[in-house]
Design a protein around this motif. Structure first.
Motif, short mmCIF file in Angstrom:
data_model
loop_
_atom_site.label_atom_id
_atom_site.label_comp_id
_atom_site.label_asym_id
_atom_site.label_seq_id
_atom_site.Cartn_x
_atom_site.Cartn_y
_atom_site.Cartn_z
N VAL B 380 0.88 -1.22 -0.03
CA VAL B 380 -0.10 -0.03 0.01
C VAL B 380 0.88 1.19 0.15
N ASN B 381 0.64 2.28 -0.95
CA ASN B 381 1.57 3.43 -1.04
C ASN B 381 0.73 4.57 -0.82
N ILE B 382 1.30 5.56 -0.16
CA ILE B 382 0.74 6.64 0.25
C ILE B 382 1.31 7.89 -0.21
N TYR B 383 0.74 8.88 -0.87
CA TYR B 383 1.24 10.12 -0.91
C TYR B 383 0.13 11.31 -0.36
N ARG B 384 0.45 12.53 -0.95
CA ARG B 384 -0.42 13.61 -0.40
C ARG B 384 -1.76 13.68 -0.21
N GLY B 385 -2.64 13.05 -1.17
CA GLY B 385 -3.97 12.98 -1.17
C GLY B 385 -4.64 12.21 0.10
N ALA B 386 -3.85 11.31 0.55
CA ALA B 386 -4.23 10.92 1.80
C ALA B 386 -3.71 11.30 3.02
#
Lengths: 198, 851
Positions: B380-386
């Motif tokens: 699972v990869n996260i960036y700005r939106g979350a």
């Protein structure tokens, strides 16, 4: 020999790198795009999504644009590439009417990108005679030097593949056969050289 | 492409030249080759020799060349003659010479340095080598700590969580082997994020071989368009979703990687009721419960079988393994409850958890280069939106915890931080006495994780008040814009803006303007008379990126994805001579340092920062051009045959990544934490400090396990502000830097979404808004207008505005008035910052009306 292109719609992400590579390669005037990515929505929220369709001149085997051209400006090379000879084009736009793919644009002589000033880049590269019809030329000048078209070279997902449709061992032929390549508006009988796979 | 056709090589001859350089249309700094004919740049291609582009280039990179010839570029230094400043106020520029400009700058800086050098503030989002090595050397030699103000589009929450859990700076996952990827509020692999070109190609290959992609996002982005499943989510609730997945995995279906949690993590460490580890008295090593002997033993004892579950009594204290506490923690996030929070149906949450857990193939291995490694092909990869929400650090911690629960951490197919281990041991992570990972000095020197100092802050970024983060930029703004609540012993006097649009990549224009007007003297190095220049006293013509000479624009340690298969060092070199009198800001600042007499000190610091050794060391009493410094730097790093002329000719020094450098997890001794005992220490330190400076401060996010708390927008829904608004990325624009590019502008104009405000069709119907209609969107902070795009591809509670558009500067005639300026809707305040990472909450409640 018949050059053609296969576009993999599974891997096209609608990023428009092709659109810009084409713009830079050909220095097309403002408002004129040889390569475009069309998009639309399908389905209803939440089962909705956008779909992308990259389009360009189909370089038809039976080009209707050539048929309707009164001056012979539109012609097809031995390798299947359909070109416009600007010296012969009188800008009558019959080809634009005839082309079911809307692949052609009339150039009225405007088209510098910054108001009131042509850039050095445009001075050098944007030298189209006023009053002609323009379209994708499969980057014939690059292909002649055995360099792939600009849109193919830049595509970050490698979703465009260029090659000889007449050669059954070429990658384009293999993809068309194995992945059931489809042409746009195949029923028109023009036998486009651009195929789509999914 | 047929085998016998070739991509263009470097055909250098006479007036037809190809030059190795690096793009700068976004932060990725992909390698390019620039084709020049008769002195004019005619085409840019991806550099086939660059591991990040391999001959491909995105729309931004392709369009870069037309911007080089923009007639509205600033060509000479300009001095403000109108003392009045404000939005829409004409500065009444007067052209001056560089000599005059340097005199003014030197005089101002000399005065400030004499009074209190900390009154000088520098802001820039310029690429890596300049930001990490060269600018700080200048700042330290001058005497100001205030030189690391960057954009709010950076991944504050991400970096904070990555340092803590990974010892690394940036998040990535292994597209070579991954089979199931969840993209949480990001479009990695769809022309966004780290090394966007190579990621897009690898994503396409992975999808062709059947990798499943689940995109969790309120907006039907390009990534969502291509995903196997788009899961629309209510903004700011991503953390609850992830914690619910963990709950299903560990509490409902019992799917977790016991081996990883026991030996590669601190899951087995015994935690007492005070939240601290139980430790062996002599060694102070954390204890684990050895199931084999029924005794508590140090975590690193050989041959043990540590308990992950259960309640024990050790040294007279009741205690539990950290994993047991995690299991308890996530019980609060059962899918039925989380469905109400996120709007994602409970059945979908359970199904995704099950699919993710099954796809992880826990227990399986793979042999690569003769080495047997755990194989966990999920991430699972996260960036700005979350992440760009208040409490976003915890959302990012939850994401890393989920990856760790299934063991998909630095192994084939799984999540990985970037470049935890350098080439041939050039750098490697450390470990605390608890055995937990700490960042290699190359990556993590800016943040402290395990020792804290409650000392009143002296820098505008308030290091001591935000000990766990590296990007404290919004605090610069808070400190500059009002009577500082943080009691700094000085107020900023001079601001130098180095090629950065501080007004647009920010919050509302009004708050940006108020802040800039508080600073007595503002200098901006800029390519255009942009929104910042409107408030400047001095505008200096900055070189376009195709005119610049920048060494190592993309450094291997921070932003280079292992997907490139290499570590590489490259350069950006001028394709043409600078237009007019444009210069690169750092060269100007060095000249000023020389005039002021501290350039020798800068050299001394550069020797240390850049690691210039032996005969290549800079002699403080000599003077060097930047090219000479670069030459010494490359030779010192790579040997005498790798001087700057070699780089100019060849472009890249490349080192292929060995399997240990691509998947370092199994080769490291240090462990990755799911439990953050150090949060308790950070909390104590911050509490002590806030007492000292008489500040009421919320420290409730300093807790040792990931959690989810609602961000203000979640709670702010009233009848008046009934919708959320979020910002999302397009694949053919990047921040404000691309907006004045006429090709990219034209594309955005004809794009169905780019310059419009996305509104769900049902919502639009309820509000009687038609497609294409002019609407007004209003938050407590500001108001924007734009045309509605009525769509099925957005969450019904959400409006979507793309990019950083809506420029208003007269000096950007192409961009002016195009699209919608999302950031104008955002306020800035302590209450809207993520308390751990200092990131600005970037979603807010709005109301929409017909304009």
């Amino acid at each position: 020999m018949r050059y053609g292109m296969v576009i993999d719609l599974k891997t096209c992400i609608g990023c428009n790198a092709c659109t810009m590579a084409c713009k830079a390669e050909h220095a097309t005037p403002a408002g004129i795009f040889y390569a475009k990515v069309l998009e639309k929505e399908v389905g209803k929220f939440p089962a909705a999504r956008r779909i992308f369709l990259p389009v360009l001149c189909n370089h038809c085997e039976n080009p209707i644009c050539r048929e309707v051209c009164p001056t012979g400006a539109t012609y097809k090379r031995q390798d299947g590439i359909v070109l416009v000879d600007y010296d012969k084009c009188i800008g009558c736009r019959a080809c634009m009417e005839a082309c079911p793919y809307w692949a052609r644009t009339y150039y009225d002589g405007d088209g510098a990108y910054y108001p009131g000033e042509r850039t050095l880049f445009e001075e050098i590269k944007q030298n189209f005679p006023e009053g002609v019809v323009m379209k994708c030329n499969f980057c014939a000048h690059r292909v002649d030097q055995r360099v792939e078209p600009a849109c193919v070279q830049t595509c970050p997902t490698d979703c465009r593949i260029f090659g000889d449709l007449d050669d059954p061992t070429s990658e384009v032929s293999r993809l068309v056969a194995e992945r059931k390549g489809r042409q746009l508006l195949a029923e028109k009988g023009l036998n486009p050289s651009v195929y789509y796979i999914e | 492409m047929e085998q016998d056709m070739v991509t263009p090589g470097l055909r250098n001859s006479g007036d037809d030249t190809w030059i190795h350089s690096a793009c700068d249309m976004c932060f990725a700094a992909c390698g390019i080759i620039a084709h020049k004919q008769d002195g004019v740049l005619v085409k840019i291609d991806g550099d086939p020799n660059c591991p990040a582009s391999e001959g491909n280039l995105c729309a931004n990179g392709q369009a870069g060349l037309i911007g080089l010839y923009d007639p509205s570029r600033v060509k000479t230094p300009l001095k403000r003659t109108n003392p009045k400043k404000g939005l829409g106020v004409d500065p009444q520029w007067q052209e001056i010479t560089w000599a005059e400009a340097l005199d003014i700058l030197t005089e101002k800086l000399t005065k400030v340095r004499r009074e209190d050098p900390r009154k000088l503030v520098i802001t820039s989002f310029d690429q890596i080598a300049l930001s990490y090595f060269i600018r700080p050397a200048w700042g330290v030699a001058f005497g100001t700590p205030n030189t690391d103000w960057v954009g709010y589009y950076c991944g504050n929450y991400l970096h904070a969580s990555m340092y803590l859990t990974n010892g690394s700076f940036h998040s990535d996952f292994d597209l070579d082997y991954c089979n199931y990827a969840i993209l949480l509020g990001n479009q990695q692999g769809f022309m966004a994020g780290l090394n966007a070109n190579v990621a897009a190609r690898k994503m396409a290959e992975a999808r062709k071989r059947g990798m499943r992609v689940v995109v969790v996002d309120p907006v039907g982005t390009n990534a969502a368009a291509k995903a196997d499943e788009w899961v629309p989510i209510r903004p700011g609730t991503d953390g609850a979703f992830i914690l619910s997945l963990i709950h299903v995995l560990v509490n409902e279906i019992g799917c977790y990687d016991r081996e990883f949690l026991s030996f590669r993590s601190n899951g087995a460490y015994l935690v007492g009721e005070d939240g601290h580890y139980l430790r062996e008295t002599a060694s102070s090593k954390p204890l684990v419960w050895n199931r084999r002997t029924g005794k508590a033993v140090p975590f690193d004892q050989e041959g043990i079988d540590p308990a992950l579950e259960g309640v024990f009594e050790v040294q007279g204290h009741k205690c539990q393994p950290a994993f047991q506490l995690l299991k308890k923690q996530v019980r609060a996030y059962d899918p039925e409850k989380v469905a109400e929070i996120t709007t994602i149906p409970a059945g979908t949450i359970r199904r995704i958890a099950k699919e993710f857990g099954e796809a992880a193939r826990i227990g399986s291995t793979i042999v690569l280069d003769g080495k047997t490694l755990p194989y966990r092909p999920v991430a699972v990869n996260i960036y700005r939106g979350a992440g760009a929400h208040k409490h976003g650090t915890h959302t990012a911690l939850a994401v890393q915890t989920l990856n760790m629960v299934v063991g998909a951490f630095y192994v084939p197919g799984g999540h990985r931080g970037v470049n935890l281990v350098g080439p041939n041991g050039r750098w490697s992570p450390g470990a605390t006495k608890e055995g937990l990972i700490t960042p290699p000095s190359e990556i993590g020197r800016a943040a402290r994780y395990y020792d804290f100092e409650a000392r009143p802050p002296e820098d505008m970024g308030l290091h001591e008040l935000f000990p766990l983060t590296t990007n404290r930029s919004p605090l610069y703004q808070l400190n500059a814009s009002q009577e500082s609540p943080f009691k700094l012993p000085y107020t900023p006097e001079v601001l130098i803006v180095c090629r950065r649009n501080l007004m647009m990549n920010n919050v509302s224009a009004q708050s940006g303007a108020e802040m800039l007007m508080k600073i007595p003297f503002v200098v901006t190095f800029s390519v255009h008379l942009d929104e910042v220049a409107e408030f400047a006293d001095l505008v200096l013509p900055e070189a376009h990126y195709l005119e610049r000479f920048d060494l190592f624009p993309n450094r291997p340690s921070h932003t280079m994805s292992p997907a490139t298969g290499h570590f590489y060092w490259g350069l950006r070199q001028p394709v043409i001579e600078p237009l007019g009198q444009a210069r690169r800001w750092i060269d100007v600042l060095y000249e000023v340092a020389d005039r002021m007499g501290f350039l020798g000190d800068v050299y001394r610091l550069m020797n240390v920062n850049l690691g210039i050794k032996g005969p290549y060391k800079l002699n403080p009493s000599e003077r060097y051009s930047m090219e000479e410094i670069y030459d010494r730097w490359t030779k010192s790093l790579f040997g005498p045959e790798r001087g700057i002329s070699w780089f100019k000719e060849n472009g890249y020094h490349k080192v292929p990544r060995a399997v240990e450098e691509r998947y370092p997890g199994p080769f490291l001794r240090a462990r990755f934490p799911i439990y953050y005992e150090n949060m308790l220490e950070a909390r104590k330190s911050v509490e002590k400090l806030s007492e000292q400076i008489h500040l009421k401060w919320d420290t409730s996010d300093y807790v040792p396990l990931a959690n989810w708390k609602p961000c203000p927008a979640f709670s702010d829904g009233t009848k008046e502000y009934d919708l959320y608004v979020v910002n999302y990325k397009l694949p053919f624009h990047s921040l404000s830097i691309t907006t004045q590019n006429p090709w990219l502008n034209e594309m955005a104009e004809s794009h169905p979404y780019a310059y419009r405000i996305m509104i769900n069709a049902e919502t639009a119907k309820r509000k009687e808004i038609l497609d294409g209609q002019e609407i007004c969107v209003e938050s407590v902070a500001g108001k924007v207008k734009g045309r509605a795009k009525v769509t099925q591809c957005i969450h019904p509670e959400v409006l979507g505005i793309a990019g950083v558009f809506g420029s208003w500067a007269k000096g950007k005639p192409v961009a002016n008035g195009k699209g919608v300026h999302f950031n104008n809707l955002l306020p800035i305040s302590v209450e809207r910052l993520d308390p751990v990472s200092a990131g600005v909450d970037s979603c807010i409640r709005v109301r929409v009306t017909k304009a």
